[in-house]
Design an enzyme around this catalytic site. Structure first.
Site, PDB file in Angstrom:
ATOM      1  CE1 TYR A 137      -3.736  -2.345   0.402  1.00 41.74           C
ATOM      2  CE2 TYR A 137      -4.682  -0.283   1.164  1.00 41.74           C
ATOM      3  CZ  TYR A 137      -4.836  -1.563   0.702  1.00 41.74           C
ATOM      4  OH  TYR A 137      -6.092  -2.066   0.541  1.00 41.74           O
ATOM      5  CE  LYS A 187       0.921 -17.643  -2.748  1.00 39.72           C
ATOM      6  NZ  LYS A 187      -0.015 -18.805  -2.846  1.00 39.72           N
ATOM      7  CG  ASP A 219      -3.147 -20.011  -1.497  1.00 38.27           C
ATOM      8  OD1 ASP A 219      -2.611 -20.015  -0.365  1.00 38.27           O
ATOM      9  OD2 ASP A 219      -2.706 -20.680  -2.449  1.00 38.27           O
ATOM     10  CG  ASP A 243      -8.366  -4.154   1.334  1.00 41.02           C
ATOM     11  OD1 ASP A 243      -9.295  -3.607   1.949  1.00 41.02           O
ATOM     12  OD2 ASP A 243      -8.269  -4.154   0.093  1.00 41.02           O
ATOM     13  CG  ASP A 247     -14.119  -6.102   2.039  1.00 39.27           C
ATOM     14  OD1 ASP A 247     -13.822  -5.381   3.017  1.00 39.27           O
ATOM     15  OD2 ASP A 247     -14.575  -5.656   0.974  1.00 39.27           O
TER      16      ASP A 247
HETATM   17  C1  IPM Z   1     -10.564  -0.553   3.730  1.00 39.19           C
HETATM   18  C2  IPM Z   1     -10.756   0.062   2.367  1.00 39.19           C
HETATM   19  C3  IPM Z   1      -9.554   0.943   2.049  1.00 39.19           C
HETATM   20  C4  IPM Z   1      -8.325   0.059   2.041  1.00 39.19           C
HETATM   21  C5  IPM Z   1      -9.667   1.739   0.739  1.00 39.19           C
HETATM   22  C6  IPM Z   1     -10.940   2.567   0.709  1.00 39.19           C
HETATM   23  C7  IPM Z   1      -8.461   2.591   0.492  1.00 39.19           C
HETATM   24  O1  IPM Z   1     -10.955  -0.930   1.412  1.00 39.19           O
HETATM   25  O2  IPM Z   1     -10.471   0.194   4.715  1.00 39.19           O
HETATM   26  O3  IPM Z   1     -10.519  -1.789   3.808  1.00 39.19           O
HETATM   27  O4  IPM Z   1      -8.022  -0.577   1.032  1.00 39.19           O
HETATM   28  O5  IPM Z   1      -7.648  -0.007   3.075  1.00 39.19           O
HETATM   29 MG    MG Z   2     -11.126  -2.860   2.205  1.00 33.33          MG
END
Ligand code: IPM
Ligand code: MG
Length: 352
Positions: A137, A187, A219, A243, A247
């Site tokens: 990042y 990884k 993975d 990240d 999710d």
């Molecule tokens: C998160 C989001 C952010 C990230 C984006 C919006 C930059 O997806 O907080 O997970 O990738 O960290």
């Molecule tokens: Mg995110």
């Protein structure tokens, strides 16, 4: 101790959901001084900068930051440094918020919202600890340029051992307060950076004899999260894998609208935000679920201000409104009571 909280409503549904969390904080009467500023697209529109100086000043001086969400299609065409997401990455880096805690908890009342079978997710309680200020990042060099007559895109993944050690410690310490298991995700079969990650995690083991450390390739971790998520207690990983996996983990609960997060520095100054995005399609319509932001305010009480009782009080109020059947559209099912953002906030205030 001062109790300064910088409120950054942001974009899309951000202003509506932070308004409800602010009402909750005020109702507790704990003497918080709240001040708002601009971040993300709203800041770009007003100043041309997604993390303007006035916001930097306020955020640096505050003890904690409460954030709604940033971004939206309106700003997608802007140059990279003016995009709302840059504001979010900027504040994380500026405040040195290296430890991102993302709990994924299944509320029993919402078990039907998960796409997985109830027996696979019932009682789910995972904590993802994501490193937030390093990795690909922020790695340099990065860019898109012409090389040998064609466009060439490149990013750099790197971690220092001290960066790995400090996030490792956060994970081990969190595990000590919960199920005493840490699974570190990397990884290492392909990427040297993550070989170092695994080595440093192993070196921490003697400091935490009460915690069991395991390792998993990313993975496989993605697969195990949907196959048997209850095997995990604390998952620790780098910025990019975190990240993605956070999710994925949030969807096990079926309700990303319920999940808070905390991003902390070494002294528990923190930025607290819902795990979901700015949902521009429903912005301003009193449809958004404010519970993840209200639960983020509970994390703020717990982590920055060590007000555990108040944090529990807020969390219990949220559980109570769910038990009472209040649901925003994202978690609605037949037989429950559909309410808007404001009404959900009212219900939480009443339950407090
Ligand atoms: C998160 C989001 C952010 C990230 C984006 C919006 C930059 O997806 O907080 O997970 O990738 O960290
Ligand atoms: Mg995110």
């Amino acid at each position: 101790m001062s109790k300064k909280v910088c409120v950054l409503p942001g974009d899309g549904i951000g202003p509506e959901i932070t308004a409800e969390a602010v009402r909750v904080l005020n109702a507790l009467n704990l003497g918080f001084e709240l001040e708002s500023a601009l971040l993300g697209g709203a800041a770009v529109d007003a100043t041309g900068n997604p993390y303007p100086e006035a916001t930097q000043k306020l955020a640096r001086e505050a003890d904690a930051v409460l954030l709604g969400a940033v971004g939206g299609p309106k700003w997608d065409g802007l140059p990279r440094e003016q995009r709302p997401e840059r504001g979010l990455l900027g504040i994380r880096k500026d405040l040195n918020l290296f430890a991102n805690l993302r709990p994924a908890i299944l509320y029993p009342e919402l078990a039907n919202a998960s796409s997985l079978k109830p027996e696979v997710v019932s009682g789910l309680d995972i904590l993802i600890v994501r490193e937030l200020t390093g990795d690909i990042y922020f790695g340099q060099p990065r860019g898109i340029e012409m090389r040998a007559g064609e466009r060439f895109g490149f990013n750099t993944m790197h971690y220092t051992e001290s960066e790995i050690r400090r996030i490792g410690r956060v994970a081990f310490e969190a595990a000590q307060k919960r199920g005493k298991k840490v699974c570190s995700v990397d990884k290492m079969n392909v990427l040297e950076t993550t070989q170092l990650w695994r080595d440093v995690m192993n070196e921490l083991v003697p400091e935490y004899p009460d915690v069991e450390l395991s390792h998993m390739l990313v993975d496989n971790a993605a697969m195990q999260l949907v196959r048997a998520p209850k095997q995990f207690d604390v998952l620790v990983t780098g910025n990019m894998f975190g990240d993605i996996l956070s999710d994925e983990a949030s969807m096990l609960t079926g309700s990303i609208g319920m999940l808070p997060s905390a991003s902390l520095d070494a002294r528990n100054k923190g930025l607290y935000e819902p795990s979901h995005g700015s949902a521009p399609d429903i912005a301003g319509k009193n449809l958004a679920n404010p519970l993840a932001t209200i639960l983020s305010a509970a994390m703020l009480l717990r982590y920055t201000f060590a007000l555990e009782d108040a944090a529990r009080q807020v969390e219990n109020a949220v559980k109570k409104v769910l038990a009472q059947g209040y649901r925003t559209g994202d978690i609605f099912e037949a037989g429950t009571r559909k309410v808007g953002t404001r009404e959900m906030g009212d219900a939480v205030l009443a339950a407090l």
